[in-house]
Structures are given as structure tokens and as C-alpha cells.
Write a protein that holds these residues in place. Structure first.
Motif, PDB file in Angstrom:
ATOM      1  N   ALA A   9       0.666  -1.239   0.039  1.00 44.03           N
ATOM      2  CA  ALA A   9       0.079   0.113   0.195  1.00 44.03           C
ATOM      3  C   ALA A   9       0.871   1.242  -0.141  1.00 44.03           C
ATOM      4  O   ALA A   9       0.646   2.243  -0.747  1.00 44.03           O
ATOM      5  CB  ALA A   9      -0.841  -0.040   1.160  1.00 44.03           C
ATOM      6  N   SER A  29       2.203   1.545  -3.426  1.00 40.98           N
ATOM      7  CA  SER A  29       1.248   2.046  -4.480  1.00 40.98           C
ATOM      8  C   SER A  29       0.667   3.648  -4.423  1.00 40.98           C
ATOM      9  O   SER A  29       0.748   4.107  -5.258  1.00 40.98           O
ATOM     10  CB  SER A  29       0.002   1.222  -4.413  1.00 40.98           C
ATOM     11  OG  SER A  29       0.129  -0.123  -4.859  1.00 40.98           O
ATOM     12  N   LEU A  30       0.556   3.934  -3.093  1.00 39.41           N
ATOM     13  CA  LEU A  30       0.137   5.349  -2.670  1.00 39.41           C
ATOM     14  C   LEU A  30       1.324   6.296  -3.101  1.00 39.41           C
ATOM     15  O   LEU A  30       0.937   7.505  -3.675  1.00 39.41           O
ATOM     16  CB  LEU A  30      -0.387   5.365  -1.166  1.00 39.41           C
ATOM     17  CG  LEU A  30      -1.602   4.490  -1.071  1.00 39.41           C
ATOM     18  CD1 LEU A  30      -1.818   4.358   0.326  1.00 39.41           C
ATOM     19  CD2 LEU A  30      -2.764   5.206  -1.771  1.00 39.41           C
ATOM     20  N   PHE A  84      -0.002  -4.942  -6.737  1.00 39.67           N
ATOM     21  CA  PHE A  84      -0.196  -3.522  -6.215  1.00 39.67           C
ATOM     22  C   PHE A  84      -0.064  -2.431  -7.344  1.00 39.67           C
ATOM     23  O   PHE A  84      -0.378  -1.236  -7.078  1.00 39.67           O
ATOM     24  CB  PHE A  84       0.938  -3.292  -5.089  1.00 39.67           C
ATOM     25  CG  PHE A  84       0.574  -4.007  -3.788  1.00 39.67           C
ATOM     26  CD1 PHE A  84      -0.537  -3.620  -2.972  1.00 39.67           C
ATOM     27  CD2 PHE A  84       0.958  -5.105  -3.526  1.00 39.67           C
ATOM     28  CE1 PHE A  84      -0.943  -4.304  -1.556  1.00 39.67           C
ATOM     29  CE2 PHE A  84       0.897  -5.799  -2.229  1.00 39.67           C
ATOM     30  CZ  PHE A  84      -0.134  -5.361  -1.649  1.00 39.67           C
ATOM     31  N   ILE A 109      -1.946  -2.299  -9.939  1.00 43.66           N
ATOM     32  CA  ILE A 109      -3.136  -2.051 -10.353  1.00 43.66           C
ATOM     33  C   ILE A 109      -3.971  -0.971  -9.790  1.00 43.66           C
ATOM     34  O   ILE A 109      -4.301  -0.076 -10.419  1.00 43.66           O
ATOM     35  CB  ILE A 109      -4.001  -3.498 -10.065  1.00 43.66           C
ATOM     36  CG1 ILE A 109      -3.540  -4.571 -10.830  1.00 43.66           C
ATOM     37  CG2 ILE A 109      -5.781  -3.231 -10.472  1.00 43.66           C
ATOM     38  CD1 ILE A 109      -4.275  -5.924 -10.590  1.00 43.66           C
ATOM     39  N   PRO A 110      -3.948  -0.705  -8.278  1.00 42.78           N
ATOM     40  CA  PRO A 110      -4.612   0.294  -7.925  1.00 42.78           C
ATOM     41  C   PRO A 110      -3.736   1.817  -8.144  1.00 42.78           C
ATOM     42  O   PRO A 110      -4.262   2.772  -8.161  1.00 42.78           O
ATOM     43  CB  PRO A 110      -4.469  -0.124  -6.393  1.00 42.78           C
ATOM     44  CG  PRO A 110      -3.715  -0.982  -5.911  1.00 42.78           C
ATOM     45  CD  PRO A 110      -3.550  -1.852  -7.154  1.00 42.78           C
ATOM     46  N   ASN A 147      -2.032   2.254 -11.039  1.00 44.87           N
ATOM     47  CA  ASN A 147      -2.551   2.794 -12.015  1.00 44.87           C
ATOM     48  C   ASN A 147      -3.683   3.340 -12.311  1.00 44.87           C
ATOM     49  O   ASN A 147      -4.373   4.157 -12.971  1.00 44.87           O
ATOM     50  CB  ASN A 147      -2.270   1.768 -13.067  1.00 44.87           C
ATOM     51  CG  ASN A 147      -0.882   1.292 -13.452  1.00 44.87           C
ATOM     52  OD1 ASN A 147       0.120   2.270 -13.577  1.00 44.87           O
ATOM     53  ND2 ASN A 147      -0.465   0.140 -13.689  1.00 44.87           N
ATOM     54  N   ALA A 148      -4.956   2.679 -11.507  1.00 42.88           N
ATOM     55  CA  ALA A 148      -6.086   3.259 -11.490  1.00 42.88           C
ATOM     56  C   ALA A 148      -6.345   4.375 -10.906  1.00 42.88           C
ATOM     57  O   ALA A 148      -6.995   5.516 -11.417  1.00 42.88           O
ATOM     58  CB  ALA A 148      -6.916   1.904 -10.645  1.00 42.88           C
ATOM     59  N   LEU A 149      -5.599   4.761  -9.777  1.00 42.28           N
ATOM     60  CA  LEU A 149      -5.438   6.118  -9.324  1.00 42.28           C
ATOM     61  C   LEU A 149      -5.040   7.216 -10.400  1.00 42.28           C
ATOM     62  O   LEU A 149      -5.644   8.321 -10.382  1.00 42.28           O
ATOM     63  CB  LEU A 149      -4.998   6.122  -7.718  1.00 42.28           C
ATOM     64  CG  LEU A 149      -4.788   7.690  -7.320  1.00 42.28           C
ATOM     65  CD1 LEU A 149      -6.325   7.898  -7.131  1.00 42.28           C
ATOM     66  CD2 LEU A 149      -4.069   7.419  -6.072  1.00 42.28           C
ATOM     67  N   THR A 167      -7.287   7.839 -13.248  1.00 45.27           N
ATOM     68  CA  THR A 167      -8.514   8.414 -12.726  1.00 45.27           C
ATOM     69  C   THR A 167      -8.408  10.052 -12.631  1.00 45.27           C
ATOM     70  O   THR A 167      -8.999  10.713 -12.939  1.00 45.27           O
ATOM     71  CB  THR A 167      -9.216   7.896 -11.482  1.00 45.27           C
ATOM     72  OG1 THR A 167      -9.547   6.501 -11.541  1.00 45.27           O
ATOM     73  CG2 THR A 167     -10.306   8.652 -10.978  1.00 45.27           C
ATOM     74  N   SER A 181      -2.943  11.026  -1.238  1.00 41.10           N
ATOM     75  CA  SER A 181      -2.208   9.643  -1.459  1.00 41.10           C
ATOM     76  C   SER A 181      -1.053   9.556  -0.589  1.00 41.10           C
ATOM     77  O   SER A 181      -0.831   8.534   0.118  1.00 41.10           O
ATOM     78  CB  SER A 181      -2.135   9.686  -2.855  1.00 41.10           C
ATOM     79  OG  SER A 181      -1.498   8.339  -3.138  1.00 41.10           O
TER      80      SER A 181
END
Length: 221
Positions: free
Chosen positions: A31, A34-35, A169, A171-172, A174-176, A179, A199
Motif C-alpha cells: 500500500a 502504490s500510494l 499492487f 493495479i490500484p 495505475n487506477a488512481l 482516474t 495519497s
């Protein structure tokens, strides 16, 4: 301890999910990665318009923005951050503790840049000074981040499943990022930097949770 692989030599996504669910520390490290990296990628594409707008506000719309000079200073700040990490590691500072402090500084820096880019300033030159200082501080944190997260991954994520787990990890992450950029017209520069700040704050919370978990286990030992 890594779970046995279901079949073949390569771990599957199901195997990786089982490993992550079995050890909350892996989830917290993932996490954090990713963040932070989502915030970093948003920053990469938002610093040019933020700097340009601040320079235009301070010196007029016809003044050219020295992107090359600014980027060179970013790289110097990044090198400074890496050097600081190396020196503190030699002094025996725990990577988990250092990373928590670094993430808190990064959050404050990005938050300052968000406020400055929103136009709430006393003088015309104030946003430029605040944004430049905040961005340099954040780049120093980026320099600290890469050796820090590499150390944490090697410590908590098993080698046998590391590549698959890190891809999960991603995936979230790239999604953020996607978006934010799909919504950039609504968010604007300050809004995008605000998402980066949130984030980074969540990444800080993840590292604090990891430190507490480690401290609790050490106290029980």
C-alpha cells in the motif's frame, strides 16, 4: 513464510493473494508503494503547469519557464535524498522509522504546494517560492523513497512471489493515476496535487501502522 505454489515454477495470482492475506505487513508495504508512486506520477505531469503558472504570476505571462534548470534542481534534490538515506542507514536508523518520517515530510511538502498553487497568497511571488521549496523537498523525499522501499520489499515480501505481488499492487496505483488524469479538467493543477497529498497521507498512515505492528511484536517477544 511464503505459501507453496499451486503449479509449475511460477507463482500464480492466487498464490500471491494468499501470501498477502497471510501477512498484513506485506499489504502495508504494498500500500505504501502504490500510494507514494501514484502521488509521484501525478506530480511528474503536474509540476510543469504549476511552476509555469507561479512564474507567470510573479513575473508576468511573457516570462519563459526554465524547465531544464528546474528539472536539474529536482535531480540534485533527489540525489541529496538518496545520500541522506545512506548516511542514516550507516548510523543504524531503522528503515521503517526513517520511511515514516520521510512520508510525513512528503505529505507536508505536497500539501504546501497544493495550497500555494490554489492562488491563496499574500504577494505575487509567494506562490512561486512556496511551490519551488515544496517541490524540492518532495524530490528529496523521492530520493529517499527508492532505497527505502527496496529495503522494505526485500525484508517483508518473499522472493518467490515478489514480482507477482508487486504487479498486483500496481493495479490500484495505475487506477488512481488514470482516474486523476481523466478528471484533470475538473480537478485542475491544485486539485491533482491535492489528490497527491491525500495519497501521501494514506501512505504515511500505512507506514505508521507497520511500525506499530512491528513494535507490538517486539514487545511481545
Amino acid at each position: 513464510k511464503a505459501e507453496p505454489q499451486s503449479s509449475g515454477d511460477q507463482p500464480t495470482i492466487r498464490d500471491a493473494v494468499k501470501v498477502v492475506r497471510a501477512d498484513p505487513k506485506i499489504m502495508l508495504v504494498g500500500a505504501t508503494q502504490s500510494l507514494f508512486e501514484a502521488a509521484m506520477y501525478i506530480f511528474v505531469l503536474q509540476w510543469p503547469p504549476a511552476i509555469s503558472a507561479a512564474i507567470g504570476s510573479a513575473f508576468g505571462p511573457n516570462v519563459a519557464t526554465p524547465y531544464g534548470t528546474v528539472f536539474s534542481c529536482f535531480m540534485a534534490s533527489c540525489l541529496l535524498g538518496s545520500t541522506i538515506f545512506g548516511q542514516l542507514s550507516k548510523m543504524g536508523v531503522a528503515t521503517e522509522t526513517f520511511t515514516s518520517v520521510m512520508l510525513a515530510i512528503a505529505t507536508l511538502a505536497m500539501g504546501s504546494a497544493t495550497v500555494a498553487s490554489s492562488g491563496a497568497a499574500v504577494t505575487a511571488a509567494a506562490p512561486l517560492a512556496a511551490i519551488v521549496a515544496a517541490f524540492f523537498a518532495f524530490e528529496a523525499c523521492v530520493g529517499c523513497y527508492f532505497p527505502s522501499i527496496g529495503t522494505l520489499r526485500s525484508k517483508y515480501v518473499p522472493d518467490s512471489h515478489r514480482s507477482v505481488i508487486m504487479n498486483l499492487f500496481g493495479i490500484p496505483l495505475n487506477a488512481l493515476v488514470v482516474t486523476v488524469f481523466l478528471s484533470i479538467r475538473k480537478l485542475g493543477v491544485s486539485g491533482a496535487l491535492g489528490v497527491s497529498t491525500i495519497s501521501l497521507g494514506l501512505a504515511s498512515a500505512s507506514m505508521i501502522a507497520l511500525n506499530r505492528m512491528i513494535g507490538k511484536k517486539e514487545a511481545e517477544a
